[in-house]
Design a protein around this motif. Structure first.
Motif, PDB file in Angstrom:
ATOM      1  N   HIS A   1       8.358  -5.776  14.264  1.00 51.58           N
ATOM      2  CA  HIS A   1       7.379  -4.782  13.838  1.00 51.58           C
ATOM      3  C   HIS A   1       7.809  -3.398  14.315  1.00 51.58           C
ATOM      4  CE1 HIS A   1       3.517  -6.869  12.484  1.00 51.58           C
ATOM      5  NE2 HIS A   1       3.662  -5.822  11.715  1.00 51.58           N
ATOM      6  N   HIS A   2       8.242  -3.323  15.575  1.00 55.06           N
ATOM      7  CA  HIS A   2       8.703  -2.038  16.117  1.00 55.06           C
ATOM      8  C   HIS A   2       9.943  -1.548  15.372  1.00 55.06           C
ATOM      9  CE1 HIS A   2       5.894  -1.883  19.439  1.00 55.06           C
ATOM     10  NE2 HIS A   2       6.205  -3.116  19.793  1.00 55.06           N
ATOM     11  N   ARG A   3      10.856  -2.475  15.084  1.00 55.47           N
ATOM     12  CA  ARG A   3      12.078  -2.082  14.367  1.00 55.47           C
ATOM     13  C   ARG A   3      11.736  -1.589  12.957  1.00 55.47           C
ATOM     14  NH1 ARG A   3      17.484  -3.320  14.487  1.00 55.47           N
ATOM     15  NH2 ARG A   3      17.387  -2.463  16.602  1.00 55.47           N
ATOM     16  N   SER A   4      10.838  -2.287  12.253  1.00 55.44           N
ATOM     17  CA  SER A   4      10.466  -1.852  10.901  1.00 55.44           C
ATOM     18  C   SER A   4       9.766  -0.498  10.956  1.00 55.44           C
ATOM     19  CB  SER A   4       9.576  -2.903  10.220  1.00 55.44           C
ATOM     20  OG  SER A   4       8.334  -3.016  10.871  1.00 55.44           O
ATOM     21  N   ASP A   5       8.992  -0.272  12.024  1.00 57.34           N
ATOM     22  CA  ASP A   5       8.332   1.019  12.204  1.00 57.34           C
ATOM     23  C   ASP A   5       9.375   2.114  12.413  1.00 57.34           C
ATOM     24  OD1 ASP A   5       6.173   2.645  12.291  1.00 57.34           O
ATOM     25  OD2 ASP A   5       5.371   1.932  14.187  1.00 57.34           O
ATOM     26  N   ALA A   6      10.411   1.797  13.196  1.00 54.98           N
ATOM     27  CA  ALA A   6      11.487   2.765  13.418  1.00 54.98           C
ATOM     28  C   ALA A   6      12.212   3.074  12.103  1.00 54.98           C
ATOM     29  CB  ALA A   6      12.479   2.224  14.454  1.00 54.98           C
ATOM     30  N   ILE A   7      12.409   2.047  11.285  1.00 57.55           N
ATOM     31  CA  ILE A   7      13.093   2.231   9.999  1.00 57.55           C
ATOM     32  C   ILE A   7      12.282   3.124   9.064  1.00 57.55           C
ATOM     33  CG2 ILE A   7      13.809   1.045   7.881  1.00 57.55           C
ATOM     34  CD1 ILE A   7      14.658  -1.314   9.679  1.00 57.55           C
ATOM     35  N   THR A   8      10.966   2.868   8.995  1.00 57.75           N
ATOM     36  CA  THR A   8      10.122   3.718   8.143  1.00 57.75           C
ATOM     37  C   THR A   8      10.128   5.153   8.658  1.00 57.75           C
ATOM     38  OG1 THR A   8       8.137   3.092   9.408  1.00 57.75           O
ATOM     39  CG2 THR A   8       8.597   1.840   7.415  1.00 57.75           C
ATOM     40  N   SER A   9      10.211   5.309   9.970  1.00 51.48           N
ATOM     41  CA  SER A   9      10.256   6.656  10.550  1.00 51.48           C
ATOM     42  C   SER A   9      11.569   7.356  10.210  1.00 51.48           C
ATOM     43  CB  SER A   9      10.075   6.580  12.070  1.00 51.48           C
ATOM     44  OG  SER A   9       8.804   6.073  12.410  1.00 51.48           O
TER      45      SER A   9
ATOM     46  N   LEU B   1       8.685   5.296  -0.246  1.00 51.84           N
ATOM     47  CA  LEU B   1       8.923   4.157  -1.135  1.00 51.84           C
ATOM     48  C   LEU B   1      10.093   3.316  -0.631  1.00 51.84           C
ATOM     49  CD1 LEU B   1       8.002   2.842  -3.793  1.00 51.84           C
ATOM     50  CD2 LEU B   1       9.670   4.281  -4.986  1.00 51.84           C
ATOM     51  N   LEU B   2      11.155   3.989  -0.195  1.00 49.77           N
ATOM     52  CA  LEU B   2      12.313   3.281   0.352  1.00 49.77           C
ATOM     53  C   LEU B   2      11.923   2.506   1.618  1.00 49.77           C
ATOM     54  CD1 LEU B   2      15.397   2.783   0.263  1.00 49.77           C
ATOM     55  CD2 LEU B   2      15.658   4.849   1.664  1.00 49.77           C
ATOM     56  N   ALA B   3      11.085   3.106   2.436  1.00 42.61           N
ATOM     57  CA  ALA B   3      10.642   2.451   3.672  1.00 42.61           C
ATOM     58  C   ALA B   3       9.892   1.157   3.380  1.00 42.61           C
ATOM     59  CB  ALA B   3       9.757   3.405   4.469  1.00 42.61           C
ATOM     60  N   SER B   4       9.105   1.150   2.307  1.00 39.92           N
ATOM     61  CA  SER B   4       8.368  -0.065   1.957  1.00 39.92           C
ATOM     62  C   SER B   4       9.319  -1.203   1.619  1.00 39.92           C
ATOM     63  CB  SER B   4       7.419   0.197   0.781  1.00 39.92           C
ATOM     64  OG  SER B   4       8.142   0.454  -0.416  1.00 39.92           O
ATOM     65  N   GLY B   5      10.464  -0.865   0.998  1.00 39.09           N
ATOM     66  CA  GLY B   5      11.476  -1.884   0.702  1.00 39.09           C
ATOM     67  C   GLY B   5      12.079  -2.458   1.973  1.00 39.09           C
ATOM     68  N   PHE B   6      12.343  -1.603   2.962  1.00 40.20           N
ATOM     69  CA  PHE B   6      12.868  -2.070   4.241  1.00 40.20           C
ATOM     70  C   PHE B   6      11.874  -3.000   4.935  1.00 40.20           C
ATOM     71  CE2 PHE B   6      15.840   1.662   4.219  1.00 40.20           C
ATOM     72  CZ  PHE B   6      17.005   0.931   4.408  1.00 40.20           C
ATOM     73  N   ILE B   7      10.598  -2.677   4.823  1.00 38.33           N
ATOM     74  CA  ILE B   7       9.574  -3.508   5.457  1.00 38.33           C
ATOM     75  C   ILE B   7       9.565  -4.912   4.842  1.00 38.33           C
ATOM     76  CG2 ILE B   7       7.083  -3.813   5.817  1.00 38.33           C
ATOM     77  CD1 ILE B   7       6.863  -0.751   5.916  1.00 38.33           C
TER      78      ILE B   7
ATOM     79  N   ILE C   1       0.839  -1.209   0.000  1.00 32.40           N
ATOM     80  CA  ILE C   1       0.000   0.000   0.000  1.00 32.40           C
ATOM     81  C   ILE C   1       0.868   1.251   0.000  1.00 32.40           C
ATOM     82  CG2 ILE C   1      -1.637   1.357   1.375  1.00 32.40           C
ATOM     83  CD1 ILE C   1      -2.818  -1.325   2.325  1.00 32.40           C
ATOM     84  N   ILE C   2       1.907   1.228   0.853  1.00 33.39           N
ATOM     85  CA  ILE C   2       2.808   2.381   0.946  1.00 33.39           C
ATOM     86  C   ILE C   2       3.519   2.626  -0.391  1.00 33.39           C
ATOM     87  CG2 ILE C   2       4.948   3.219   2.007  1.00 33.39           C
ATOM     88  CD1 ILE C   2       4.025   1.739   4.580  1.00 33.39           C
ATOM     89  N   ALA C   3       4.041   1.546  -0.999  1.00 23.92           N
ATOM     90  CA  ALA C   3       4.757   1.675  -2.270  1.00 23.92           C
ATOM     91  C   ALA C   3       3.834   2.185  -3.372  1.00 23.92           C
ATOM     92  CB  ALA C   3       5.358   0.329  -2.659  1.00 23.92           C
ATOM     93  N   HIS C   4       2.619   1.640  -3.422  1.00 25.79           N
ATOM     94  CA  HIS C   4       1.649   2.043  -4.452  1.00 25.79           C
ATOM     95  C   HIS C   4       1.319   3.530  -4.338  1.00 25.79           C
ATOM     96  CE1 HIS C   4      -1.758   1.836  -7.179  1.00 25.79           C
ATOM     97  NE2 HIS C   4      -2.527   2.361  -6.232  1.00 25.79           N
TER      98      HIS C   4
END
Length: 295
Positions: free
Chosen positions: A151-159, A185-191, A95-98
């Motif tokens: 989940h928390h780490r991926s949230d931190a990465i997107t932040s 878009l980059l954050a979606s890749g990290f997720i 969803i984020i990437a789209h």
């Protein structure tokens, strides 16, 4: 067992209420601060809430005692819940990437500078949350709690990605407002990458993959502490829920009676459960010592 369940549930409640508060803050800050990177972050936090609820339900179910239809207990629900959590993450990343791609092709204003303060505090809190939940996950030996920690780490990465994107858009001015969308878009890749890190151990667990060589070595050492055990042969470990189940071949004097061998097996089982953490059951197979065979 009840104590472990209680600790796990308290950890999940911490995740649920933390994610709920942050999701609300991110949605409001993203909307009023004109930042899609923050809104993307809010989407990720919203999925965290639902996935944490699933983890909570999974932990409650996994602690049910063994019964006639589930003689090994209900612990395998944990990796299954982890798979569902991964699906949630993949959906949120998609969803984020789209939406990021759509925004890259749509003119819009730069985000507000005050959103940087909001997201800076969010990064600190989510990283702290990751360490709190991961520490509990390791202590309780819970796969689904580890997934929740990631989940928390991926949230931190997107932040972090959002912080970088907003900073570029704010400080470099007109023409750089799309940095916010590139950050999302980059954050979606990290997720997606984190999805693999969560998924792989859970798959190994449900497939009974040989992942516990260090524990096997310790089991072999502790087994020799039991009177009558001359050596160990085969040793297999499987993880079910928060606990391990061990299949162990113990080598004993071939001249012992069946009763003596039986007593040694029980002593060995009790010793391993008592001295090693997270071992719920040990199935011992007695083998006679054979001097011509290397054990």
């Amino acid at each position: 067992m009840v104590k472990k369940k209680s600790k796990a549930e308290k950890t999940i409640y911490f995740s649920i209420f933390g994610s709920l508060a942050l999701a609300i803050i991110k949605w409001l800050a993203g909307f009023f601060g004109n930042s899609f990177a923050l809104i993307a972050d809010a989407i990720e936090s919203t999925t965290d809430i639902f996935s944490s609820i699933l983890v909570l339900l999974g932990i409650k179910y996994s602690q049910r005692p063994a019964d006639e239809t589930h003689p090994y207990g209900h612990g395998r629900i944990e990796p299954l819940i982890t798979f569902i959590v991964v699906i949630f993450l993949v959906i949120s990343a998609t969803i984020i990437a789209h939406q990021s791609i759509i925004n890259l092709n749509t003119p819009h204003e730069s985000p507000k500078s005050w959103t940087l303060y909001v997201i800076g505090l969010i990064i600190i809190w989510k990283e702290i949350s990751y360490h709190i939940v991961m520490r509990k996950a390791k202590a309780l030996n819970s796969t689904s709690l580890k997934a929740d920690a990631w989940h928390h780490r991926s949230d931190a990465i997107t932040s972090v990605a959002a912080f970088i994107g907003i900073s570029i858009a704010v400080w470099l001015g007109p023409g750089y407002e799309y940095a916010d969308d590139w950050a999302a878009l980059l954050a979606s890749g990290f997720i997606i990458y984190n999805c693999y890190r969560i998924f792989r151990p859970a798959l190994g667990e449900i497939m009974d993959e040989n992942l516990y060589e260090d524990l096997v070595d310790i089991i072999r050492e502790r087994s020799l502490e039991v009177n009558g055990v001359l050596a160990t042969d085969k040793c297999f470990v499987r993880k079910i829920g928060m606990d391990y189940i061990v299949d162990l071949h113990a080598v004993v004097d071939p001249h012992l009676s069946v009763k003596e061998g039986h007593d040694i097996a029980h002593s060995l089982k009790d010793h391993l459960i008592l001295t090693l953490e997270n071992i719920s059951n040990v199935f011992v197979h007695i083998e006679p010592f054979d001097s011509s065979k290397k054990c």
